[in-house]
Write an enzyme that holds these catalytic residues in place. Structure first.
Site, PDB file in Angstrom:
ATOM      1  N   GLN A  20       0.835  -1.196   0.000  1.00 40.78           N
ATOM      2  CA  GLN A  20       0.000   0.000   0.000  1.00 40.78           C
ATOM      3  C   GLN A  20       0.875   1.254   0.000  1.00 40.78           C
ATOM      4  O   GLN A  20       2.091   1.181   0.173  1.00 40.78           O
ATOM      5  CB  GLN A  20      -0.892   0.007   1.250  1.00 40.78           C
ATOM      6  CG  GLN A  20      -0.124  -0.176   2.552  1.00 40.78           C
ATOM      7  CD  GLN A  20      -0.979  -0.748   3.679  1.00 40.78           C
ATOM      8  OE1 GLN A  20      -2.197  -0.724   3.612  1.00 40.78           O
ATOM      9  NE2 GLN A  20      -0.337  -1.251   4.719  1.00 40.78           N
ATOM     10  N   TYR A  43      -9.609   5.307  19.678  1.00 41.52           N
ATOM     11  CA  TYR A  43      -9.625   4.024  18.971  1.00 41.52           C
ATOM     12  C   TYR A  43      -8.762   2.977  19.668  1.00 41.52           C
ATOM     13  O   TYR A  43      -9.206   1.861  19.951  1.00 41.52           O
ATOM     14  CB  TYR A  43      -9.146   4.235  17.525  1.00 41.52           C
ATOM     15  CG  TYR A  43      -9.042   2.960  16.738  1.00 41.52           C
ATOM     16  CD1 TYR A  43     -10.178   2.320  16.276  1.00 41.52           C
ATOM     17  CD2 TYR A  43      -7.796   2.388  16.470  1.00 41.52           C
ATOM     18  CE1 TYR A  43     -10.084   1.135  15.557  1.00 41.52           C
ATOM     19  CE2 TYR A  43      -7.695   1.204  15.752  1.00 41.52           C
ATOM     20  CZ  TYR A  43      -8.838   0.586  15.295  1.00 41.52           C
ATOM     21  OH  TYR A  43      -8.749  -0.584  14.582  1.00 41.52           O
ATOM     22  N   GLN A  44      -7.515   3.319  19.950  1.00 43.16           N
ATOM     23  CA  GLN A  44      -6.569   2.322  20.503  1.00 43.16           C
ATOM     24  C   GLN A  44      -7.026   1.838  21.875  1.00 43.16           C
ATOM     25  O   GLN A  44      -6.945   0.648  22.181  1.00 43.16           O
ATOM     26  CB  GLN A  44      -5.161   2.929  20.640  1.00 43.16           C
ATOM     27  CG  GLN A  44      -4.703   3.798  19.487  1.00 43.16           C
ATOM     28  CD  GLN A  44      -4.157   3.006  18.307  1.00 43.16           C
ATOM     29  OE1 GLN A  44      -4.162   1.786  18.317  1.00 43.16           O
ATOM     30  NE2 GLN A  44      -3.720   3.715  17.290  1.00 43.16           N
ATOM     31  N   ASP A 101       1.149   0.066  13.833  1.00 41.08           N
ATOM     32  CA  ASP A 101       1.591   1.334  14.426  1.00 41.08           C
ATOM     33  C   ASP A 101       2.008   1.160  15.887  1.00 41.08           C
ATOM     34  O   ASP A 101       2.729   1.977  16.437  1.00 41.08           O
ATOM     35  CB  ASP A 101       0.494   2.398  14.293  1.00 41.08           C
ATOM     36  CG  ASP A 101      -0.840   1.913  14.837  1.00 41.08           C
ATOM     37  OD1 ASP A 101      -0.949   1.715  16.062  1.00 41.08           O
ATOM     38  OD2 ASP A 101      -1.784   1.727  14.046  1.00 41.08           O
ATOM     39  N   GLU A 146       1.579  -8.382  11.625  1.00 40.36           N
ATOM     40  CA  GLU A 146       1.348  -7.227  10.739  1.00 40.36           C
ATOM     41  C   GLU A 146       1.965  -7.555   9.392  1.00 40.36           C
ATOM     42  O   GLU A 146       3.111  -7.996   9.319  1.00 40.36           O
ATOM     43  CB  GLU A 146       1.999  -5.978  11.354  1.00 40.36           C
ATOM     44  CG  GLU A 146       2.222  -4.796  10.420  1.00 40.36           C
ATOM     45  CD  GLU A 146       0.935  -4.184   9.861  1.00 40.36           C
ATOM     46  OE1 GLU A 146       0.056  -3.814  10.659  1.00 40.36           O
ATOM     47  OE2 GLU A 146       0.821  -4.086   8.611  1.00 40.36           O
ATOM     48  N   ASP A 163       1.409 -12.576   6.740  1.00 38.91           N
ATOM     49  CA  ASP A 163      -0.022 -12.672   6.502  1.00 38.91           C
ATOM     50  C   ASP A 163      -0.712 -13.307   7.721  1.00 38.91           C
ATOM     51  O   ASP A 163      -0.325 -14.383   8.180  1.00 38.91           O
ATOM     52  CB  ASP A 163      -0.251 -13.527   5.248  1.00 38.91           C
ATOM     53  CG  ASP A 163      -1.726 -13.678   4.939  1.00 38.91           C
ATOM     54  OD1 ASP A 163      -2.361 -12.667   4.604  1.00 38.91           O
ATOM     55  OD2 ASP A 163      -2.247 -14.808   5.067  1.00 38.91           O
ATOM     56  N   ALA A 164      -1.737 -12.641   8.224  1.00 37.53           N
ATOM     57  CA  ALA A 164      -2.390 -13.098   9.458  1.00 37.53           C
ATOM     58  C   ALA A 164      -3.082 -14.439   9.260  1.00 37.53           C
ATOM     59  O   ALA A 164      -3.112 -15.269  10.170  1.00 37.53           O
ATOM     60  CB  ALA A 164      -3.393 -12.053   9.929  1.00 37.53           C
ATOM     61  N   ASP A 189      -7.033  -5.225  14.432  1.00 39.40           N
ATOM     62  CA  ASP A 189      -6.885  -3.794  14.177  1.00 39.40           C
ATOM     63  C   ASP A 189      -6.482  -3.644  12.717  1.00 39.40           C
ATOM     64  O   ASP A 189      -5.357  -3.293  12.385  1.00 39.40           O
ATOM     65  CB  ASP A 189      -5.800  -3.245  15.116  1.00 39.40           C
ATOM     66  CG  ASP A 189      -5.458  -1.792  14.809  1.00 39.40           C
ATOM     67  OD1 ASP A 189      -6.287  -1.104  14.181  1.00 39.40           O
ATOM     68  OD2 ASP A 189      -4.357  -1.353  15.193  1.00 39.40           O
ATOM     69  N   TYR A 237     -12.366   9.580  11.775  1.00 35.58           N
ATOM     70  CA  TYR A 237     -12.888   8.434  11.026  1.00 35.58           C
ATOM     71  C   TYR A 237     -14.212   8.836  10.376  1.00 35.58           C
ATOM     72  O   TYR A 237     -14.903   9.733  10.866  1.00 35.58           O
ATOM     73  CB  TYR A 237     -13.082   7.225  11.947  1.00 35.58           C
ATOM     74  CG  TYR A 237     -11.789   6.541  12.333  1.00 35.58           C
ATOM     75  CD1 TYR A 237     -10.607   6.765  11.627  1.00 35.58           C
ATOM     76  CD2 TYR A 237     -11.730   5.652  13.396  1.00 35.58           C
ATOM     77  CE1 TYR A 237      -9.423   6.141  11.976  1.00 35.58           C
ATOM     78  CE2 TYR A 237     -10.540   5.014  13.754  1.00 35.58           C
ATOM     79  CZ  TYR A 237      -9.392   5.269  13.036  1.00 35.58           C
ATOM     80  OH  TYR A 237      -8.224   4.642  13.387  1.00 35.58           O
TER      81      TYR A 237
END
Lengths: 358, 358
Positions: B98, B128-129, B153, B173, B204-205, B223, B292
């Site tokens: 990305q 959010y976190q 992050d 991640e 890859d999760a 997340d 958001y």
């Protein structure tokens, strides 16, 4: 609940600090915006009017296939902007007090804009109107006399109408054009004016309140625009004193009270004034409204001296008022759980606004 | 609470109906935006990169005195845009997955953008976190093994660190660039990686979960970014099945779950899949996050078969965890009252999303 030691909160400071100096004065409009260029003269005319006090940019020329425009606002919100795609401008006039604009948007239905600030959209007006009306009216038993200050679109009246205990509703709106425009373009809100209990007074709210007998109202709802333009006086102490006088003992005020993310100083000032003025409870609540700055709007709930009012736990729950839920149209946002949840505040707000910790 | 008869809700319909056909396809970018014009070649380069998958307009040329730019997004949000004033672009690269952009904004601190979508700003990341981490972790007793999917992050790790019961934190991640960029530009979030309990897996999760022993985790926090680009698979049934297998009995999942104002269909789909997959509780919660879309973000909370999990009333309240409130930095948004309030839903959502009424 743990509340921290009241130490500095970067989360909030970033905003408070930079908001005041990062972007010049609040109402500054970049010169390029005032001179939006387009080969379409009609378009240019629109730009000029839209930017009167909003944050605007020539991106209106960035139109999609259908020539849709993008609209920007908000002087209370430096450093960012929420833009709504314009399908069609339906109305645009200068009243004696402000610029009144109505447009059809792509995804939010019709939008009412006063002096460049979005007042309501058909999509999310439910959250604001329902909360500002039912937070106070569900906090007292059998409200009878209610005053609305501002609220010329009629949406708050529509919500008050759900309360069959109410016998008399005064509304004092300064700008007749807002009422007329709402009747034409927002019938789902202006329907509120059709309630026979409603008495419309077109004029200045402060003057109206001066001639109001003391203790007349059970509840007063201040549905004003932001404290710029005609609503400026409505966040000052003399105004709140007049409100308090017009309320009966243990009567309630619900006042629009900005964004907890953006306007903590203004909120603190309002709470401070109200603590001095109202001898009962003073509480802060909030709701999610996507088209308002930072996506939230706050409400200040105050009661006059008398038996204490428990704003958090509605004594007059709307679910128990026969027919209230479906009067006119069904409730869309408000319910008794939402009423109580609205008073739950993020930790940063409790830390920043000292008076919310008392 | 009265919930109405489930009749059509204009408030919501306006959005759902028009969002899908009013503005073309979700990812469409007006052609003028892709060809932003400016006499400044460096500026033009920036424009090109910023618009890769965002909604952008030549209003970047509408700069203030200091040459500040205005930035637009979001493909998940047709018909409107939230723009943040750019002080300075700090980083912009294409990773394997990305486009990664970091800029300093005027009023929101530093901003992280992935593929044109704002992921976090320093000003409001706290909401959010804190919510995505503590909603699940405070809903179970003494969580020990936790997995974070995405979250490069580090902000979610920072929040998990407050829980001293936790012994092992895996994070998977896919994009190493996000981690590196966060370590450089967002040290207040990336500090989460410094916890010795953290084990970083770049990859890859779904593959990671396939090789995970069944029942390994007490809690999994997803997340992810929006379900476009690399996160697309993360809203599909096979993914949730793999998650459920990796959780112990009565283990919990917290999954980012979009906006209640904009994405009711997506929410309904996710809830439907999770009801089939998780045999315990499935609940929806939300929080206010100004940057958001529509100013809110939702969370889907699910538990696997076993003793029922009461998500609404935290069994492991953060205020009772010694030092949790001030670990690293003070909590800014989350508290136990906010935890419970997050599950209170507006009437329209309960009416629209059938599964929320069960």
């Amino acid at each position: 609940m743990a509340d921290g030691a009241g130490k500095g909160l970067e989360c909030q400071k970033i905003m408070d600090g930079k908001a005041s100096n990062g972007n010049g004065t609040k109402n500054e409009i970049p010169s390029c915006c005032l001179k939006a260029k387009s080969s379409d003269p009609e378009f240019e005319a629109k730009c000029h009017s839209i930017v009167v006090s909003g944050w605007f940019s020539p991106s209106q020329t960035c139109s999609g296939k259908s020539g849709k425009n993008v609209y920007f606002n908000n002087p209370m919100w430096p450093g960012e902007a929420h833009s709504i795609e314009v399908e069609k401008i339906l109305y645009k006039e200068k009243s004696l007090y402000q610029e009144v604009l109505v447009f059809e948007s792509s995804t939010y239905g019709k939008v009412l804009v006063l002096d460049g600030i979005v007042q309501l959209t058909e999509k999310d007006e439910c959250a604001y109107q329902e909360m500002i009306a039912h937070l106070p009216l569900c906090s007292i038993k059998s409200p009878k006399n209610v005053l609305v200050v501002g609220g010329g679109d009629g949406g708050v009246l529509r919500e008050i109408s759900r309360h069959s205990s109410v016998e008399h509703i005064d509304i004092c709106e300064i700008d007749k054009m807002v009422i007329d425009v709402s009747k034409k373009y927002f019938p789902e809100l202006a329907v509120g004016f059709e309630d026979p209990r409603v008495n419309l007074h077109v004029g200045d709210a402060i003057e109206f309140l001066r001639s109001t007998p003391e203790g007349k109202y059970d509840a007063i709802i201040v549905d004003s625009s932001d404290p710029v333009g005609p609503a400026q006086e409505l966040v000052e102490k003399p105004f709140f004193e007049t409100i308090a006088k017009a309320l009966r003992p243990a009567g309630v005020l619900c006042n629009m009270a900005e964004s907890m993310w953006l306007h903590t100083h203004l909120i603190e000032d309002m709470i401070s004034i109200c603590r001095e003025t109202f001898k009962g409870s003073v509480r802060y609540a909030w709701a999610s409204v996507p088209t308002y700055p930072s996506g939230v709007i706050g409400f200040l709930l105050c009661s006059t001296a008398g038996p204490p009012v428990d704003f958090v736990n509605p004594i007059n729950p709307i679910e128990k008022l026969e027919g209230a839920d479906k009067h006119g149209r069904e409730l869309r946002f408000y319910n008794s759980e939402m009423h109580s949840a609205a008073f739950v505040l993020p930790t940063f707000l409790r830390r920043e606004v000292r008076l919310l910790r008392d």
